[in-house]
Design a protein around this motif. Structure first.
Motif, short mmCIF file in Angstrom:
data_model
loop_
_atom_site.label_atom_id
_atom_site.label_comp_id
_atom_site.label_asym_id
_atom_site.label_seq_id
_atom_site.Cartn_x
_atom_site.Cartn_y
_atom_site.Cartn_z
N VAL A 167 11.69 -4.61 8.71
CA VAL A 167 11.13 -3.71 7.70
C VAL A 167 12.23 -2.73 7.29
CG1 VAL A 167 9.42 -1.90 7.30
CG2 VAL A 167 8.81 -3.92 8.64
N PRO A 168 12.44 -2.50 6.00
CA PRO A 168 13.46 -1.51 5.59
C PRO A 168 13.19 -0.16 6.25
CG PRO A 168 12.65 -2.74 3.69
CD PRO A 168 11.78 -3.13 4.84
N ALA A 169 14.25 0.48 6.72
CA ALA A 169 14.10 1.73 7.48
C ALA A 169 13.24 2.77 6.77
CB ALA A 169 15.48 2.29 7.80
N PRO A 170 13.39 2.97 5.45
CA PRO A 170 12.55 3.98 4.80
C PRO A 170 11.06 3.60 4.77
CG PRO A 170 14.47 3.48 3.45
CD PRO A 170 14.39 2.43 4.51
N CYS A 171 10.73 2.34 5.07
CA CYS A 171 9.35 1.87 4.94
C CYS A 171 8.65 1.68 6.28
CB CYS A 171 9.32 0.56 4.15
SG CYS A 171 9.90 0.73 2.45
N VAL A 172 9.31 2.04 7.39
CA VAL A 172 8.69 1.86 8.70
C VAL A 172 7.40 2.67 8.80
CG1 VAL A 172 8.95 2.33 11.17
CG2 VAL A 172 10.79 1.20 9.93
N GLY A 173 7.46 3.95 8.37
CA GLY A 173 6.26 4.78 8.40
C GLY A 173 5.17 4.25 7.49
N TYR A 174 5.57 3.74 6.35
CA TYR A 174 4.61 3.17 5.40
C TYR A 174 3.89 1.97 6.04
CZ TYR A 174 2.79 0.46 1.51
OH TYR A 174 1.98 -0.26 0.70
N VAL A 175 4.65 1.06 6.62
CA VAL A 175 4.05 -0.14 7.23
C VAL A 175 3.18 0.25 8.41
CG1 VAL A 175 4.55 -2.29 8.45
CG2 VAL A 175 5.84 -1.69 6.40
N ASP A 215 4.59 6.04 -0.57
CA ASP A 215 5.89 5.69 -1.12
C ASP A 215 5.75 4.51 -2.08
OD1 ASP A 215 8.47 4.77 -1.64
OD2 ASP A 215 9.21 5.48 0.30
N PRO A 216 5.91 4.74 -3.38
CA PRO A 216 5.72 3.63 -4.33
C PRO A 216 6.77 2.54 -4.17
CG PRO A 216 6.58 5.57 -5.45
CD PRO A 216 6.20 6.01 -4.07
N ASN A 217 7.97 2.91 -3.72
CA ASN A 217 9.00 1.89 -3.49
C ASN A 217 8.61 0.95 -2.36
OD1 ASN A 217 10.76 2.87 -5.53
ND2 ASN A 217 11.51 4.45 -4.14
N CYS A 218 8.00 1.50 -1.32
CA CYS A 218 7.57 0.66 -0.19
C CYS A 218 6.37 -0.18 -0.57
CB CYS A 218 7.27 1.52 1.03
SG CYS A 218 8.75 2.32 1.73
#
Length: 263
Positions: free
Chosen positions: A70-78, A49-52
């Protein structure tokens, strides 16, 4: 000096396997109730995710301040970043730079050349705790329960840097915002078990520093060290508040941490 961190990283895969096995022995209690995907890398390794990625860069550059989760859309990214390789490579790069700098500084015979290291997510990893709660907001009571167990894994690259600094003849002070009254026994035991033995002093929050921001507390500790005659040559932490304020040292080194923000 000792072998470079680059050479050390040739054994990173083995180290990470050992790290994971030690970690997995402790996670089930900490992660009780965690969703089934907790154990496996998210689709794409959590790094697509480039935004994350942009959000994480803002965190590391200290442009994103005061965030609580952590922003909800970025939990998987982190989760993917922390658990599946890139985080360890990034920490290794920081350690490479710190070790290269330390090799250029010859400690004086008076024994007053020093480094300051943070504890949480600098020397010891709280990744299992934060991942189990999906990187939610800081909960002081829950975190104290986790930290009091004394099972935080050591971060391999930082273990190596610690031993390298000691081998070079630097004094090493470990400074943490952990509360001495509640975590004063579990923290040194955890540090010792994780490979951080032989430091010169562990400084924790006492009753007089409760309620202070991390930057104010750690500034005061470093100022006291300077008043004792110590020359802080290097300072390593995962939060910018570890590395700002008074008497920060000749060089500061920021370890990545997109899990939480400490003012």
């Amino acid at each position: 000096m000792a072998r470079s961190m680059s050479a050390h990283c040739s054994k990173l895969t083995t180290t990470l396997v050992v790290f994971f096995l030690a970690w997995s022995n402790h996670v089930p209690e900490a992660a009780e109730g965690a969703p089934s995907w907790f154990w496996w890398p998210p689709s794409g390794g959590g790094g697509d995710d480039p935004n994350c990625l942009s959000w994480r860069v803002m965190v590391e550059a200290n442009n994103a301040k005061g965030w609580r989760t952590v922003p909800a859309p970025c939990v998987g990214y982190v989760r993917g970043y922390m658990a599946w390789g890139q985080y360890y490579r990034d920490v290794g790069s920081v350690v490479d730079q710190a070790a290269a700098y330390a090799a250029q500084v010859a400690p004086a015979d008076d024994g007053l050349d020093a480094w300051v290291l943070d504890v949480d997510d600098t020397c010891l990893s709280n990744q299992p705790y934060y991942q189990a709660k999906q990187f939610g907001p800081y909960d002081p009571a829950a975190f104290k329960m986790w930290a009091s167990r004394g099972i935080c894994p050591g971060i391999p690259a930082m273990q190596w840097l610690f031993q390298t600094l000691k081998g070079r003849g630097f004094r090493v002070f470990i400074v943490t915002g952990r509360d001495e009254e509640t975590l004063g026994s579990s923290t040194p035991a955890n540090l010792a078990a994780a490979g951080f033995s032989g430091y010169d002093r562990l400084v924790m929050r006492g009753s007089g520093s409760r309620g202070q921001s991390s930057m104010v507390f750690k500034s005061a500790v470093r100022t006291q060290l300077a008043a004792e005659g110590y020359r802080i040559r290097g300072n390593v932490g995962d939060q910018w508040s570890d590395l700002q304020g008074d008497c920060v040292g000749d060089r500061v080194f920021k370890v990545p941490n997109p899990m939480y923000f400490v003012p």
